[in-house]
Scaffold this active site. Structure first.
Site, PDB file in Angstrom:
ATOM      1  N   GLY A 169      83.733  66.737 125.127  1.00 18.86           N
ATOM      2  CA  GLY A 169      82.578  67.129 125.529  1.00 18.86           C
ATOM      3  C   GLY A 169      81.433  66.402 124.863  1.00 18.86           C
ATOM      4  O   GLY A 169      81.342  65.655 124.075  1.00 18.86           O
ATOM      5  N   ASP A 185      95.752  58.856 128.181  1.00 18.39           N
ATOM      6  CA  ASP A 185      94.794  59.193 127.327  1.00 18.39           C
ATOM      7  C   ASP A 185      95.120  59.290 125.697  1.00 18.39           C
ATOM      8  O   ASP A 185      94.640  58.732 125.130  1.00 18.39           O
ATOM      9  CB  ASP A 185      94.158  60.303 127.805  1.00 18.39           C
ATOM     10  CG  ASP A 185      92.729  60.877 126.963  1.00 18.39           C
ATOM     11  OD1 ASP A 185      91.839  59.820 126.742  1.00 18.39           O
ATOM     12  OD2 ASP A 185      92.882  61.684 126.292  1.00 18.39           O
ATOM     13  N   ALA A 227      86.568  62.863 119.628  1.00 15.68           N
ATOM     14  CA  ALA A 227      85.276  63.058 119.666  1.00 15.68           C
ATOM     15  C   ALA A 227      84.697  62.969 118.293  1.00 15.68           C
ATOM     16  O   ALA A 227      84.957  62.113 117.524  1.00 15.68           O
ATOM     17  CB  ALA A 227      84.744  64.257 120.428  1.00 15.68           C
ATOM     18  N   LYS A 243      94.990  57.130 122.332  1.00  9.59           N
ATOM     19  CA  LYS A 243      94.270  57.579 121.046  1.00  9.59           C
ATOM     20  C   LYS A 243      95.214  57.383 120.034  1.00  9.59           C
ATOM     21  O   LYS A 243      94.921  56.958 118.530  1.00  9.59           O
ATOM     22  CB  LYS A 243      93.991  59.029 121.117  1.00  9.59           C
ATOM     23  CG  LYS A 243      92.606  59.317 121.681  1.00  9.59           C
ATOM     24  CD  LYS A 243      92.650  60.405 122.364  1.00  9.59           C
ATOM     25  CE  LYS A 243      91.373  60.950 123.085  1.00  9.59           C
ATOM     26  NZ  LYS A 243      91.386  62.197 124.005  1.00  9.59           N
ATOM     27  N   GLU A 249      90.648  65.491 134.634  1.00  9.77           N
ATOM     28  CA  GLU A 249      90.081  64.453 135.463  1.00  9.77           C
ATOM     29  C   GLU A 249      90.315  65.133 137.086  1.00  9.77           C
ATOM     30  O   GLU A 249      91.086  66.084 137.257  1.00  9.77           O
ATOM     31  CB  GLU A 249      91.137  63.275 135.261  1.00  9.77           C
ATOM     32  CG  GLU A 249      90.925  62.812 133.988  1.00  9.77           C
ATOM     33  CD  GLU A 249      89.483  62.147 133.476  1.00  9.77           C
ATOM     34  OE1 GLU A 249      88.744  61.547 134.421  1.00  9.77           O
ATOM     35  OE2 GLU A 249      89.417  62.256 132.290  1.00  9.77           O
ATOM     36  N   VAL A 283      88.645  58.824 119.250  1.00 12.85           N
ATOM     37  CA  VAL A 283      89.608  59.778 118.893  1.00 12.85           C
ATOM     38  C   VAL A 283      89.151  61.253 118.486  1.00 12.85           C
ATOM     39  O   VAL A 283      88.289  61.342 117.385  1.00 12.85           O
ATOM     40  CB  VAL A 283      90.662  59.420 117.976  1.00 12.85           C
ATOM     41  CG1 VAL A 283      91.714  60.241 117.530  1.00 12.85           C
ATOM     42  CG2 VAL A 283      91.243  58.038 118.100  1.00 12.85           C
TER      43      VAL A 283
END
Lengths: 467, 467
Positions: free
Chosen positions: A447, A327, A255, A331, A316, A253
């Site tokens: 990222g 997505d 990153a 999360k 995507e 969640v």
């Protein structure tokens, strides 16, 4: 049997291990009461089913962990036949400790990486760059090939792992991979850098082998509740025992943003989390920050913004995989479960931003070609919001008390932190008893660098916790 | 002597302890090389100065920790005379472990609280409310009176601690208090809830006794660099050994906001922190959020806003103690040091917002009475900013590369997250290699509930790390 009195099985274990192993240290702890509620123990009245043994013996010298375990199990055949159910074993040699005083500093931890794509590679770069102390990458595997180190668990050469994997890799086998890691006398962590459901389903078996799990893969924590429960019951940070193995998944969640660790702190200290609200998708953040702002700049129609996002690589391959909200829903599910709400992907209300008629068109190209036909629809929503000095934002919501959890397209006033978000940042706001006006965390939420940072932080947290 | 070969002192220790203590487990580790660089070891060529001993013996039964240590030291008089410098001792009985299998779950940790004012009391409320597992409050002390529990270290009664402290408290003595905690066979944490320099100066001695320190007191970490270095060298989370005792101080900056833990993660994973910029003071946040905003609302002159803040209890009794920037300077110093910059309060540039002529007036009342004379000065600054669509904010800055660290009154454009801050929130932004656009943490940064939350989180982190 009175509490704390040794039963016949314990006495027998102590006698047999003492006679055969000549241990310099032996500790036998009856943990049967901790397992009494397990399904497999239903109807069992025997109070001597589970023991924890710590055995320090020179006879373990030169043996792998599995060989050491077999030596102990081999002694207790009778007891196992007569109702002894399971042993937790710690098998050490004294001289190994005596020879390496540095062992008393940061504990040696092995790392095995499953999936060495963008994130896995970046993690290797970060590990190598820091010369991380006493963290040994001893194995890595793709879906096709794997390499593992030797029986001394020395670190693989991180300067040429790609070549080594290519040239020396053997056929990938996650069972063999996990067993190799679990055979080490030191603690091992499997880092799952895939997005695979099948890999996530293996977490319980890995935890049962004593391996900790660190992952940015959302599947194990947002998938079937039964899988999550299984992971939860086996991981020491989730089941309340505080003992290894652990499952850390901060980077699922936002990153590397400290979202789940902060949430866990709030929950563990007794704060009452009321609401978790956030822009959890970098793609949807970028899209709406540009499409819907009060600054007056016209940054194009909705479809134009989707096109830009796609060209920048923010979406995507088929942008509908971002716009459908799934997505974000994953999360939200992960945050909700950690906050004590049993959210389930199959029942969570998720607003699909993809216009109805475009949800079923066959290809991404066709979707992109037809999206401009719906620009008026989005422009109207945007104008309605603007009239009230508001902006549109696609948010995920965990509503702990009110049951309004879900993924929604909502309006926010210009003064709200969500309204002034920029770029593709994530922003997550916890509203709690301690923080009635909100605790907010904001920053890059996608990222490979920041995802890998989250994984690396989790690895270090586990290293700091293992004995 | 070859590496890893036992020297005569080690052999002698092993023999004497074995003969006298009849240990069921004995481990002697030569740690002399770890101390070779210490000042006290200068010129010493002896390679057998420091040892770590783990002794499990029934002879410790019923003895306090200090008595156990004396038993071991008593055996080694000759060695101590002949150059043995120090022992790190772990002294356990086997039966104590065997009788309490639950010991294998979360480790029992003792807590001693120094200072039971607003924050200390709130911490007791939170600990009691959660029924925190295996955390025993075994002592508390004010500057006048203290109570400690018994030699079994059972928890004090948290329902009536105020009465107990009043009626059963003895004369406060921090030396006795710390020694009591360090005599426990379990790990103990001292929580310093004072703002005292004198108490902070004791941290090194507490750490040397093996006690962990958790505190919202900024003095030990923002005071003399020598004190910070001393704490750093003794705390396992700061000196890189990862071993207890620890010093956790999250709540010194932004109260319970995850500022220092996040910064530590960034540093440890090899991220390059370039800048830390924040509104670190709830008082100054409130003041400038109201006085200087672009929303057009006129919320009064500068002096009127100071008056409101004072009446709401947001300021120190003398508001100049907030306006002089020293509180922010301490937080900047703490963040900077953790990021590897040796900031020092005595040299850090700090912009004092108090108009020059008012810095020396005698009383807070006189200051408040004369402040309106300077409203034009602040109004002018505000107007100049507004003309450029900017707001005024009083920020703390750690400039890792550029040397521009300090406390400053700066302007920010309306789109900046600092500009839309509300209430008395803190906001801290890290700009790093991984997060070039910033990782931002925002929320209440003052108040007893959130400060206590930060302390409690730190306590749980230590509990999860001790053996």
């Amino acid at each position: 049997m009175a509490p704390n009195e040794k039963g016949p099985v314990q006495l027998s274990i102590e006698q047999k291990v003492t006679e055969d192993m000549e241990p310099s240290f032996l500790e036998v702890v009856n943990e049967s009461h901790l397992h009494a509620h397990h399904a497999a123990m239903k109807g069992v009245t025997n109070k001597e089913t589970h023991f924890k043994l710590t055995v320090v013996s020179e006879k373990f010298q030169g043996k792998t962990l599995m060989q050491r375990h077999r030596m102990i199990y081999g002694l207790l055949g009778d007891e196992l036949q007569q109702g002894l159910h399971a042993l937790t074993l710690k098998t050490k040699t004294q001289t190994s400790k005596l020879s390496f005083p540095f062992l008393y500093f940061y504990n040696m931890v092995n790392i095995g990486i499953v999936g060495v794509g963008l994130v896995g590679s970046e993690l290797l770069v970060q590990l190598k760059a820091t010369g991380a102390k006493r963290l040994n990458v001893v194995g890595m595997t793709t879906s096709k090939k794997m390499v593992v180190s030797n029986t001394s668990y020395t670190s693989l050469d991180l300067t040429q792992w790609k070549t080594d994997l290519q040239e020396q890799g053997v056929e990938a086998n996650l069972g063999v991979f996990a067993k190799y890691l679990s055979d080490s006398p030191d603690h091992s962590i499997i880092v799952d850098c895939t997005a695979s459901d099948a890999v996530a389903e293996l977490y319980p078996s890995w935890l049962q082998l004593g391996l900790s799990v660190v992952t940015p893969n959302k599947k194990g924590f947002s998938g079937p509740l039964s899988l999550y429960r299984s992971i939860e019951s086996l991981a020491g940070n989730l089941n309340g025992t505080g003992k290894a193995p652990f499952a850390y998944y901060e980077s699922t969640v936002g990153a590397g943003l400290p979202v789940l660790n902060t949430l866990a702190d709030l929950v563990r200290t007794g704060d009452k989390v009321e609401k978790i609200e956030g822009i959890f998708s970098g793609t949807l953040s970028f899209l709406f920050n540009n499409f819907s702002s009060l600054s007056g700049e016209n940054k194009g129609t909705f479809s134009e913004n989707v096109k830009v996002a796609k060209e920048l690589g923010y979406t995507e391959p088929d942008p509908r995989d971002d716009l459908n909200g799934m997505d974000v829903a994953r999360k939200v599910t992960i945050c909700g479960r950690l906050a004590g709400v049993d959210l389930d992907l199959t029942t969570l209300p998720v607003e699909n931003i993809v216009p109805g008629p475009l949800q079923s068109v066959a290809s991404a190209d066709e979707f992109m070609a037809k999206l401009p036909e719906f620009d008026d629809h989005f422009a109207k929503l945007n104008e309605e919001a603007k009239k009230e000095n508001q902006v549109l934002r696609c948010v995920g919501l965990v509503d702990v008390k009110g049951g309004q959890s879900g993924v929604k397209l909502l309006r926010y006033p210009g003064s709200h932190p969500f309204a002034s978000l920029q770029g593709s940042d994530n922003i997550i706001k916890f509203t709690t008893e301690y923080f009635p006006n909100g605790l907010i965390i904001q920053g890059a939420g996608a990222g490979s660098a920041v995802t890998s940072f989250g994984i690396f932080s989790d690895i270090l947290k586990i290293q700091g916790r293992v004995e």
